[in-house]
Design a protein around this motif. Structure first.
Motif, PDB file in Angstrom:
ATOM      1  N   LEU A  71       0.820  -1.217   0.000  1.00  0.00           N
ATOM      2  CA  LEU A  71       0.000   0.000   0.000  1.00  0.00           C
ATOM      3  C   LEU A  71       0.855   1.269   0.000  1.00  0.00           C
ATOM      4  O   LEU A  71       0.581   2.224  -0.736  1.00  0.00           O
ATOM      5  CB  LEU A  71      -0.936  -0.007   1.203  1.00  0.00           C
ATOM      6  N   ARG A  72       1.903   1.257   0.814  1.00  0.00           N
ATOM      7  CA  ARG A  72       2.766   2.439   0.875  1.00  0.00           C
ATOM      8  C   ARG A  72       3.525   2.635  -0.431  1.00  0.00           C
ATOM      9  O   ARG A  72       3.700   3.763  -0.905  1.00  0.00           O
ATOM     10  CB  ARG A  72       3.729   2.311   2.047  1.00  0.00           C
ATOM     11  N   ALA A  73       3.960   1.533  -1.028  1.00  0.00           N
ATOM     12  CA  ALA A  73       4.661   1.642  -2.314  1.00  0.00           C
ATOM     13  C   ALA A  73       3.707   2.110  -3.411  1.00  0.00           C
ATOM     14  O   ALA A  73       4.093   2.901  -4.286  1.00  0.00           O
ATOM     15  CB  ALA A  73       5.275   0.300  -2.689  1.00  0.00           C
ATOM     16  N   GLN A  74       2.455   1.638  -3.380  1.00  0.00           N
ATOM     17  CA  GLN A  74       1.471   2.081  -4.363  1.00  0.00           C
ATOM     18  C   GLN A  74       1.181   3.572  -4.234  1.00  0.00           C
ATOM     19  O   GLN A  74       1.064   4.286  -5.242  1.00  0.00           O
ATOM     20  CB  GLN A  74       0.182   1.270  -4.210  1.00  0.00           C
ATOM     21  N   ARG A  75       1.065   4.043  -2.998  1.00  0.00           N
ATOM     22  CA  ARG A  75       0.825   5.478  -2.801  1.00  0.00           C
ATOM     23  C   ARG A  75       2.011   6.308  -3.291  1.00  0.00           C
ATOM     24  O   ARG A  75       1.839   7.353  -3.924  1.00  0.00           O
ATOM     25  CB  ARG A  75       0.562   5.759  -1.319  1.00  0.00           C
ATOM     26  N   ALA A  76       3.219   5.811  -2.994  1.00  0.00           N
ATOM     27  CA  ALA A  76       4.407   6.540  -3.447  1.00  0.00           C
ATOM     28  C   ALA A  76       4.516   6.539  -4.968  1.00  0.00           C
ATOM     29  O   ALA A  76       4.929   7.536  -5.571  1.00  0.00           O
ATOM     30  CB  ALA A  76       5.661   5.919  -2.819  1.00  0.00           C
ATOM     31  N   ALA A  77       4.143   5.406  -5.589  1.00  0.00           N
ATOM     32  CA  ALA A  77       4.208   5.321  -7.049  1.00  0.00           C
ATOM     33  C   ALA A  77       3.238   6.288  -7.708  1.00  0.00           C
ATOM     34  O   ALA A  77       3.469   6.748  -8.835  1.00  0.00           O
ATOM     35  CB  ALA A  77       3.910   3.895  -7.502  1.00  0.00           C
ATOM     36  N   ALA A  78       2.139   6.609  -7.011  1.00  0.00           N
ATOM     37  CA  ALA A  78       1.144   7.530  -7.573  1.00  0.00           C
ATOM     38  C   ALA A  78       1.396   8.984  -7.181  1.00  0.00           C
ATOM     39  O   ALA A  78       0.654   9.875  -7.603  1.00  0.00           O
ATOM     40  CB  ALA A  78      -0.251   7.110  -7.115  1.00  0.00           C
ATOM     41  N   GLU A  85      11.588   8.150 -12.247  1.00  0.00           N
ATOM     42  CA  GLU A  85      12.342   6.929 -11.975  1.00  0.00           C
ATOM     43  C   GLU A  85      12.001   6.370 -10.599  1.00  0.00           C
ATOM     44  O   GLU A  85      11.891   5.160 -10.413  1.00  0.00           O
ATOM     45  CB  GLU A  85      13.848   7.210 -12.075  1.00  0.00           C
ATOM     46  N   ALA A  86      11.825   7.277  -9.632  1.00  0.00           N
ATOM     47  CA  ALA A  86      11.465   6.829  -8.291  1.00  0.00           C
ATOM     48  C   ALA A  86      10.072   6.217  -8.284  1.00  0.00           C
ATOM     49  O   ALA A  86       9.830   5.183  -7.637  1.00  0.00           O
ATOM     50  CB  ALA A  86      11.531   7.999  -7.311  1.00  0.00           C
ATOM     51  N   GLN A  87       9.149   6.815  -9.018  1.00  0.00           N
ATOM     52  CA  GLN A  87       7.800   6.265  -9.112  1.00  0.00           C
ATOM     53  C   GLN A  87       7.824   4.871  -9.730  1.00  0.00           C
ATOM     54  O   GLN A  87       7.086   3.973  -9.305  1.00  0.00           O
ATOM     55  CB  GLN A  87       6.912   7.192  -9.939  1.00  0.00           C
ATOM     56  N   LYS A  88       8.686   4.695 -10.729  1.00  0.00           N
ATOM     57  CA  LYS A  88       8.821   3.388 -11.371  1.00  0.00           C
ATOM     58  C   LYS A  88       9.326   2.348 -10.384  1.00  0.00           C
ATOM     59  O   LYS A  88       8.847   1.204 -10.354  1.00  0.00           O
ATOM     60  CB  LYS A  88       9.770   3.499 -12.571  1.00  0.00           C
ATOM     61  N   GLU A  89      10.301   2.729  -9.552  1.00  0.00           N
ATOM     62  CA  GLU A  89      10.834   1.810  -8.547  1.00  0.00           C
ATOM     63  C   GLU A  89       9.773   1.461  -7.511  1.00  0.00           C
ATOM     64  O   GLU A  89       9.631   0.297  -7.110  1.00  0.00           O
ATOM     65  CB  GLU A  89      12.056   2.429  -7.864  1.00  0.00           C
ATOM     66  N   PHE A  90       9.020   2.454  -7.067  1.00  0.00           N
ATOM     67  CA  PHE A  90       7.952   2.196  -6.095  1.00  0.00           C
ATOM     68  C   PHE A  90       6.899   1.259  -6.677  1.00  0.00           C
ATOM     69  O   PHE A  90       6.364   0.392  -5.987  1.00  0.00           O
ATOM     70  CB  PHE A  90       7.303   3.509  -5.664  1.00  0.00           C
ATOM     71  N   SER A  91       6.597   1.437  -7.953  1.00  0.00           N
ATOM     72  CA  SER A  91       5.623   0.562  -8.611  1.00  0.00           C
ATOM     73  C   SER A  91       6.122  -0.874  -8.643  1.00  0.00           C
ATOM     74  O   SER A  91       5.351  -1.824  -8.416  1.00  0.00           O
ATOM     75  CB  SER A  91       5.356   1.062 -10.034  1.00  0.00           C
TER      76      SER A  91
END
Length: 266
Positions: A71-78, A85-91
């Motif tokens: 959930l935290r990674a999904q929120r960060a990706a969005a 690049e950071a959003q891609k890593e979080f995704s």
């Protein structure tokens, strides 16, 4: 004066004692066996209860942590305030967490309910065995590349293995990739070869290792043994070799005309 016992009475007594022993001894043996079986049943029931309790605790604790990570990674990706690049890593982190959570439930769910696994498989349902082996290995190659390794992936041949063999090899490939993440060095290239010949399928990974490699990833120390056990269940083998600062792991699974079949429902 000694008493005289008629011979007929003596023979009758001996005969009766013999008959009595013939009835008592089997009865004692049967009672002993019954008690032994009861102890085995009680031990098995205790072991099952313990297994279910451990599975429940593992599921509740790990599932909570993995869910939070996803959930935290999904929120960060969005979050558009992060660089692309950071959003891609979080995704990618979110996808890995969701995938791990799904597999955790596949494995621990039946244990919690006291169900049995499918024969020779760590998976619980035939639908879960629908694994495209090349796609699975390619995903591991991509994950390693995203983690900073220089990876070369070769896939040769087109022989088809069974769904069970593909699922097992994909699990072994994951463990090989995990070992590279834990112990490998990004200063040397990683090579992954998937060779699907008519008589066998072979998966080989090579990577550099260094005693100076440091990480904070937990390791159980049983990964190689686990891979061997998985492969042995489908008549496969695992070979490992370390030469200098290079490590190689090779998994081989023989193919047969019946490799496309799936075991019947127990």
């Amino acid at each position: 004066m000694a008493a005289v016992v008629p011979l007929g009475l003596y023979q009758t007594a001996v005969h009766q004692l013999f008959l009595l022993s013939c009835s008592l001894i089997p009865g004692m043996l049967l009672r002993h066996r019954d008690l032994a079986l009861q102890r085995e049943i009680s031990s098995a029931a205790d072991h099952l209860a313990y297994t279910r309790a451990v599975a429940r605790e593992m599921h509740d604790l790990v599932a909570y942590s993995m869910s939070q990570a996803a959930l935290r990674a999904q929120r960060a990706a969005a979050d558009s305030t992060y660089p692309a690049e950071a959003q891609k890593e979080f995704s990618a982190i979110a996808a890995a967490a969701v995938d791990a959570l799904h597999e955790l439930r596949l494995v621990l769910g039946p244990l919690r309910r006291g169900q049995r696994f499918w024969p020779n498989s760590s998976l619980t349902h035939p639908d879960a065995l629908g694994v495209d082996l090349e796609t699975a290995v390619q995903a591991i190659s991509d994950d390693l590349a995203a983690s900073g390794f220089s990876v070369t992936f070769h896939s040769t041949g087109d022989s088809q293995c069974s769904r069970l063999q593909a699922a097992t090899l994909s699990r072994v490939a994951r463990e090989m990739g995990a070992n590279i993440l834990r112990h490998g060095t990004t200063y040397q290239p990683v090579t992954i070869t998937l060779a699907r010949r008519p008589e066998q399928v072979r998966l080989v990974m090579t990577n550099g290792v260094s005693v100076a490699t440091s990480h904070n990833l937990p390791a159980s120390g049983t990964g190689i043994q686990g891979m061997r056990e998985r492969l042995a269940a489908i008549d496969g083998t695992l070979a490992t070799l370390k030469e200098g600062d290079t490590w190689m792991a090779s998994a081989t699974v023989p193919l047969s005309p019946s490799s496309s079949t799936f075991p019947e429902t127990p």
